[in-house]
Design an enzyme around this catalytic site. Structure first.
Site, PDB file in Angstrom:
ATOM      1  N   SER A 160       0.840  -1.196   0.000  1.00  0.00           N
ATOM      2  CA  SER A 160       0.000   0.000   0.000  1.00  0.00           C
ATOM      3  C   SER A 160       0.879   1.252   0.000  1.00  0.00           C
ATOM      4  O   SER A 160       1.760   1.388  -0.836  1.00  0.00           O
ATOM      5  CB  SER A 160      -0.960  -0.038   1.189  1.00  0.00           C
ATOM      6  OG  SER A 160      -1.939   0.973   1.094  1.00  0.00           O
ATOM      7  N   ASP A 381      -8.679  -6.189  -4.808  1.00  0.00           N
ATOM      8  CA  ASP A 381      -8.379  -4.927  -4.118  1.00  0.00           C
ATOM      9  C   ASP A 381      -9.142  -3.792  -4.783  1.00  0.00           C
ATOM     10  O   ASP A 381      -9.273  -3.741  -6.010  1.00  0.00           O
ATOM     11  CB  ASP A 381      -6.876  -4.657  -4.187  1.00  0.00           C
ATOM     12  CG  ASP A 381      -6.455  -3.491  -3.314  1.00  0.00           C
ATOM     13  OD1 ASP A 381      -7.276  -3.022  -2.507  1.00  0.00           O
ATOM     14  OD2 ASP A 381      -5.290  -3.060  -3.431  1.00  0.00           O
ATOM     15  N   HIS A 438      -6.038  -6.439  -1.022  1.00  0.00           N
ATOM     16  CA  HIS A 438      -4.941  -5.546  -0.686  1.00  0.00           C
ATOM     17  C   HIS A 438      -3.840  -6.266   0.095  1.00  0.00           C
ATOM     18  O   HIS A 438      -2.656  -6.021  -0.115  1.00  0.00           O
ATOM     19  CB  HIS A 438      -5.512  -4.398   0.152  1.00  0.00           C
ATOM     20  CG  HIS A 438      -4.663  -3.178   0.190  1.00  0.00           C
ATOM     21  ND1 HIS A 438      -4.371  -2.433  -0.928  1.00  0.00           N
ATOM     22  CD2 HIS A 438      -4.046  -2.540   1.226  1.00  0.00           C
ATOM     23  CE1 HIS A 438      -3.624  -1.391  -0.593  1.00  0.00           C
ATOM     24  NE2 HIS A 438      -3.401  -1.445   0.708  1.00  0.00           N
TER      25      HIS A 438
END
Length: 462
Positions: A160, A381, A438
């Protein structure tokens, strides 16, 4: 004759003498160590090293340098206990931990995150380059304690926002290596569902959700309109405003989809309504970013949350509670260090840097260094969607652009099951990961183990 217990004790003693490892502290069942590095005036960064399990010589295994996102989410907490460390949040052994085969160095980054802290909020990092410099200093401090690891292959992983930090860290670290300022065997940098090009991700949300059926045409239009407004102010260099409008896009998205997990669109999530765009506008920029920070850290498959980080009495069974009330005393950390207490200000301080892309840094690493770049993305995601990743990857200008575009995309299979795809050329690779969002190493450990084995050239669990 020596008993098995005595032989094992002598084995542990030998390891401890050779590597200064510890088996006390938090009971993970594997050799470990941890500490703080004063990276600059008033700024202290915390690291926690988990050495590979059942390995006689740990310098024979690569180092995974793990960076969590947010910014403000803890690597030693979230990355460790909820994604790929030796124990899960319930303190049960995780059978697919990366520590089974690799040394994993979790670092709370930037300063003010997790157990990392600053003496005054004025010392918080304000941009990505400062973050990269701090990471070089924590690595330097680690090498001072473990000089034998300077020659060990180093693989920097960033998830991320951690990916945004990781690529600049790799670029700046390579510069210092070339200038003879630090000895390190940097091999590659890995961008996992990474916030590399924020606007490409924000613009991808409306079509992605429309195609999946989470919104209708009207919802698509509302989300897309706010995303386009975000793009316009970003192009004008109004970076803080771009962050606020990104947050507004999230609010509208929540309102139109009714309930969706930003980190994995197939996760179960209770309908909880949300605040309207009108109410959000009335909150103002500061509170808007506070709410946006909660969105970034509050969507979890598990019922854990960092949203209570500033509360004096954490909710039981949360990561925050365990890190403060179990891990902190077990590691005998200083009393003034309170896990996550500065995480909100970390996000707010980086508001002017949050929406800036780092694609140009990826290009520099590919074109100017010998460091390889690996991108991986979970197909489910939302926050850093695969369509957004493909957009910036295909738009890069680098030496292998044409060859990569024409390279074969190969399937990844484990035990006869299709787990994803990979395309490679030169020092660049992209992995598409099936059935994952994610937090890909948690969602699909099989696919990520294949990636780990192929890219580090060391065994993995699958």
């Amino acid at each position: 004759m020596f008993s098995i217990k005595l032989l094992f004790a002598l084995y542990l003693l030998q390891l401890s003498i050779a590597y200064d490892v510890r088996y006390d502290g938090f009971p993970t069942g594997n050799p470990q160590n941890w500490g703080f590095v004063n990276v600059r005036e008033g700024a202290y960064m915390f690291w926690w090293m988990h050495f590979a399990k059942n390995v006689t010589l740990h310098t024979d295994r690569p180092i995974i340098f793990w960076l969590q996102g947010g910014p403000g989410s803890s690597s030693t907490g979230y990355g460790n206990f909820e994604i790929l460390g030796p124990l899960d949040l319930a303190q049960q052994e995780r059978n697919f931990t990366w520590v089974n085969t690799h040394n994993v160095l979790f670092v709370d980054n930037p300063v003010g995150t997790g157990f990392s802290y600053v003496d005054d909020l004025k010392y918080l990092s304000t941009d990505n380059k400062q973050i990269a410099k701090d990471l070089i200093e924590v690595l330097r401090g680690f090498y001072e304690l473990y000089p034998d690891f300077k020659t060990v292959p180093l693989h920097i992983f960033g998830e991320s926002y951690g990916g945004k930090m990781a690529i600049e860290f790799a670029y700046e670290l390579n510069k210092e290596i070339q200038e003879g300022k630090i000895d390190s065997n940097l091999i590659g940098v890995y961008l996992g569902d990474a916030w590399t090009s924020p606007i490409d991700y924000t613009l991808s949300w409306a079509p992605y959700l429309l195609n999946l059926g989470f919104v209708d045409e009207d919802g698509y239009q509302k989300i897309n309109n706010m995303a386009r407004r975000t793009e316009r102010v970003l192009q004008q260099g109004q970076y803080v405003l771009a962050t606020d409008l990104w947050y507004m896009t999230e609010v509208i998205l929540e309102e139109e989809a009714r309930a969706i997990d930003f980190y994995n669109v197939q996760y179960d999530i209770a309908y909880r309504g949300g605040i309207s765009a009108k109410t959000a506008k009335q909150l103002g920029s500061a509170k808007a970013r506070d709410y946006a920070y909660e969105l970034m850290v509050n969507y979890r498959r598990l019922s854990t949350s960092l949203a209570d980080e500033d509360e004096e009495t954490p909710v039981p069974l949360t990561l925050n509670n365990m890190m403060r009330n179990v891990v902190h005393p077990a590691l005998k950390l200083p009393e003034h260090v309170i896990f996550g207490s500065q995480s909100g200000p970390v996000f707010d301080t980086l508001a002017g840097d949050f929406m800036k892309p780092v694609v140009h840094i990826v290009e520099k690493v590919l074109n100017e260094t010998n460091v390889k770049v690996v991108v991986y993305n979970g197909q489910l995601d939302l926050i850093c969607s695969t369509p957004g990743t493909i957009k910036w990857v295909n738009g890069m200008n680098w030496y292998g652009k044409k060859q990569y575009a024409s390279a074969t995309r190969n399937a990844i299979s484990v035990n006869g099951l299709l787990e994803g795809y990979v395309r490679k050329y030169g020092r660049f690779a992209m992995y598409w990961l099936n059935r994952s969002g994610h937090m890909a190493p948690f969602d699909n450990p099989r696919a990520c183990s294949v990636m780990l084995r192929e890219e580090t050239n060391f065994p993995s669990d699958y």
